[in-house]
Scaffold this active site. Structure first.
Site, PDB file in Angstrom:
ATOM      1  N   ASP A 180     -69.569 -59.192  17.561  1.00  0.00           N
ATOM      2  CA  ASP A 180     -70.477 -58.057  17.461  1.00  0.00           C
ATOM      3  C   ASP A 180     -71.681 -58.644  16.744  1.00  0.00           C
ATOM      4  OD1 ASP A 180     -71.995 -55.928  16.395  1.00  0.00           O
ATOM      5  OD2 ASP A 180     -70.330 -54.615  16.867  1.00  0.00           O
ATOM      6  N   HIS A 181     -72.751 -58.908  17.484  1.00  0.00           N
ATOM      7  CA  HIS A 181     -73.815 -59.722  16.872  1.00  0.00           C
ATOM      8  C   HIS A 181     -74.472 -59.015  15.685  1.00  0.00           C
ATOM      9  CE1 HIS A 181     -76.582 -57.446  19.498  1.00  0.00           C
ATOM     10  NE2 HIS A 181     -77.548 -57.840  18.695  1.00  0.00           N
ATOM     11  N   ASP A 238     -72.363 -48.557  24.699  1.00  0.00           N
ATOM     12  CA  ASP A 238     -73.144 -49.788  24.517  1.00  0.00           C
ATOM     13  C   ASP A 238     -73.436 -50.065  23.038  1.00  0.00           C
ATOM     14  OD1 ASP A 238     -74.733 -52.020  25.480  1.00  0.00           O
ATOM     15  OD2 ASP A 238     -76.512 -50.858  24.958  1.00  0.00           O
ATOM     16  N   HIS A 243     -71.622 -51.786  17.506  1.00  0.00           N
ATOM     17  CA  HIS A 243     -72.569 -52.052  16.419  1.00  0.00           C
ATOM     18  C   HIS A 243     -72.591 -50.932  15.371  1.00  0.00           C
ATOM     19  CE1 HIS A 243     -73.720 -55.099  19.159  1.00  0.00           C
ATOM     20  NE2 HIS A 243     -74.592 -54.415  19.850  1.00  0.00           N
ATOM     21  N   LYS A 342     -82.760 -45.928  23.537  1.00  0.00           N
ATOM     22  CA  LYS A 342     -83.750 -46.824  24.150  1.00  0.00           C
ATOM     23  C   LYS A 342     -85.048 -46.038  24.325  1.00  0.00           C
ATOM     24  CE  LYS A 342     -80.665 -50.118  25.984  1.00  0.00           C
ATOM     25  NZ  LYS A 342     -80.721 -51.305  25.148  1.00  0.00           N
TER      26      LYS A 342
HETATM   27  C1  BG6 Z   1     -76.669 -55.127  22.690  1.00  0.00           C
HETATM   28  C2  BG6 Z   1     -76.795 -53.975  23.637  1.00  0.00           C
HETATM   29  O1  BG6 Z   1     -75.349 -55.244  22.240  1.00  0.00           O
HETATM   30  O2  BG6 Z   1     -77.528 -54.924  21.571  1.00  0.00           O
HETATM   31  C3  BG6 Z   1     -78.232 -53.814  24.079  1.00  0.00           C
HETATM   32  O3  BG6 Z   1     -75.958 -54.185  24.754  1.00  0.00           O
HETATM   33  C4  BG6 Z   1     -79.155 -53.718  22.904  1.00  0.00           C
HETATM   34  O4  BG6 Z   1     -78.385 -52.678  24.931  1.00  0.00           O
HETATM   35  C5  BG6 Z   1     -78.899 -54.854  21.913  1.00  0.00           C
HETATM   36  O5  BG6 Z   1     -80.488 -53.783  23.382  1.00  0.00           O
HETATM   37  C6  BG6 Z   1     -79.690 -54.637  20.628  1.00  0.00           C
HETATM   38  O6  BG6 Z   1     -79.578 -55.775  19.831  1.00  0.00           O
HETATM   39  P1  BG6 Z   1     -80.710 -56.132  18.764  1.00  0.00           P
HETATM   40  O7  BG6 Z   1     -80.162 -57.310  18.018  1.00  0.00           O
HETATM   41  O8  BG6 Z   1     -81.953 -56.428  19.549  1.00  0.00           O
HETATM   42  O9  BG6 Z   1     -80.877 -54.917  17.919  1.00  0.00           O
END
Ligand code: BG6
Length: 492
Positions: A180-181, A238, A243, A342
């Site tokens: 989970d980045h 998503d 997140h 979004k």
């Molecule tokens: C991803 C989603 O996990 O995270 C995307 O699938 C989203 O839809 C993205 O745009 C957002 O990541 P960050 O790091 O740009 O906030």
């Protein structure tokens, strides 16, 4: 203070989807940056694979362009780039048939160095199971192997469980790294430090002192070429399932007894189990779903979601707001409000902890309004922490009060480059440190919270509310929080 680089043992990073978008934007630049810090030990190799029939040279060209495009010019050093490209090789492999697997095995096993193997699946989740099984079948999985998968892990609890079962048939849980980045973001890490390296907040960290918590992950972008995936997922799957619930867990969890993977993940799991269920009975009062209409983004006029999708009809939400109650002693009475979408007004992610108002104002109305203290943890774009406090307006003029931020913005205090989340996560995966990765029971528990919401939307036929691109989402999401006498923190 300088950041400390902890060297890691030699590893082979085998990237499935090695010539794809994630590899180009994130993985190759992240690995390049890590090499530049001197963190790698030799021999460390990166093997790209995908169905495309590229040669090593063509893959190196792809990587060179990825670095030129996605690494800031200040960080590009020609000799480092050349050294990096020498690590790269490429093997065409078909994830769904046996084609290419023998060649991949040869490429990994020569030279016969006992390196850690990190299999990174930067491919469609539909291929996760088939790749994992073929890795097993072809004898590529050693004790020192890890598999790294990106979300989405399934599209509901049932499919997530099935996928987890397949992964578990080839890898032990301590070899499975579910990314989970958001957990790799610098400020998210700092949330742990703030809570558990300071005595100040913990005694106040409960519903006796905290009024409510808001978590906003706002994006100004639209679909960015991912229409097929997104229309099938929507904002709840998503962003919220992973997140946002992870952020909520880090704010809400009990102090873990150690900063180690399973101890931290046990605490997060308890939070997920304590979330008050949202289903067809309360979905209309506790959730809002929205979809953007034509409007303006930060870069000019933009079309609607349906325009981007090139369809006449879709019921997929590009915005979701939730009121989440946590059923435990610490949080009962202090709701968490979550929203993400979004094509919102700006790109901004933050956690806002609003404390309770003071019990009694001794200053009288002429001193001005006393605003409750707020702790604002900003994840992006300008990472940092601000503690909002009331102070006296400096100078003469009597007692006039002012709401000001005590700014703890790290960029100013520590002039070091903030590593991208993928840099940290990749190195942790190689090291075998799972603290920032989701355990299978966490993923499944998160789906157990999300599935009844999806079902509730369907059962109640809850419509998606239109909102103009470039705004903060549907007016109903403002009503969701204002009904409780609170407002979203929209100061950017
Ligand atoms: C991803 C989603 O996990 O995270 C995307 O699938 C989203 O839809 C993205 O745009 C957002 O990541 P960050 O790091 O740009 O906030």
């Amino acid at each position: 203070m300088v950041s400390k680089i902890i060297p890691i043992p030699p590893f082979d990073c085998i990237v499935f989807g090695g010539a794809g978008d994630l590899a180009e934007r994130k993985l190759l630049p992240a690995l390049y940056h890590r090499q530049c810090t001197g963190q790698f030990s030799e021999p460390t190799r990166i093997i790209g694979t995908s169905r495309s029939k590229l040669t090593d040279e063509e893959y190196r060209n792809f990587a060179r362009q990825a670095i030129e495009k996605h690494v800031s010019a200040d960080d590009i050093d020609k000799s480092e780039v050349d050294r990096f490209l020498k690590r790269l090789s490429y093997v065409p492999v078909d994830a769904t048939t046996d084609a290419g697997w023998d060649q991949l095995k040869k490429a990994i096993e020569i030279p016969s160095v006992k390196a850690i193997r990190a299999f990174y699946l930067a491919v469609s989740p539909a291929l996760f199971g088939s790749i994992a099984e073929r890795l097993g079948k072809n004898g590529l999985v050693t004790d020192d192997s890890r598999i790294i998968v990106e979300k989405p892990i399934g599209r509901d609890r049932e499919t997530a469980t099935k996928l987890n079962d397949i992964l578990a048939s080839v890898f032990h849980e301590n070899q499975i790294f579910r990314i989970d980045h958001y957990l790799g973001k610098e400020t998210v890490q700092n949330l742990m430090a703030l809570r558990f390296a300071n005595a100040l907040y913990e005694p106040l960290w409960n519903s006796a002192h905290i009024d409510h918590v808001q978590i906003t992950v706002a994006e100004s972008v639209g679909l960015e070429g991912r229409a097929g995936y997104y229309d099938n997922a929507g904002a709840l799957r998503d962003m919220v399932q992973n997140h946002m619930l992870q952020l909520l867990c880090l704010v809400a969890m009990e102090p873990p007894s150690a900063n180690t993977a399973d101890v931290v993940r046990d605490e997060k799991l308890k939070v997920l189990h304590s979330l008050s269920r949202i289903d067809s009975h309360n979905v209309t009062t506790h959730t809002v779903r929205g979809q953007y209409k034509a409007g303006a983004s930060t870069s000019g006029p933009v079309g609607s979601y349906l325009d981007d999708l090139k369809k006449d009809k879709s019921n997929t939400e590009t915005f979701v707001a939730l009121k989440v109650d946590i059923n435990n002693w610490r949080w009962a009475g202090a709701p968490f409000y979550l929203r993400t979408g979004k094509r919102l007004a700006t790109r901004m992610s933050e956690i806002v902890v609003t404390f309770k108002p003071i019990p009694y104002n001794i200053f009288g109305s002429e001193a001005g309004e006393i605003v409750p203290n707020r702790l604002v943890i900003r994840l992006q774009p300008d990472e940092g922490v601000k503690q909002w406090l009331m102070i006296k307006d400096p100078g003469p003029g009597g007692m006039r009060l002012h709401h000001v931020p005590l700014d703890m913005t790290f960029a100013d205090s520590f002039p070091v480059r903030n590593p991208d989340a993928y840099e940290r996560l990749l190195m942790d995966a190689v090291r075998g440190n799972q603290t920032l990765f989701m355990r299978r029971d966490e993923v499944e528990a998160a789906w157990s919270f999300v599935d009844p919401i999806e079902e509730g939307w369907e059962a109640t036929n809850m419509p998606v509310q239109g909102y103009t691109a470039g705004t903060w989402g549907p007016s109903k999401s403002i009503a969701l929080i204002e009904r409780d006498g609170r407002t979203w923190n929209d100061t950017v």
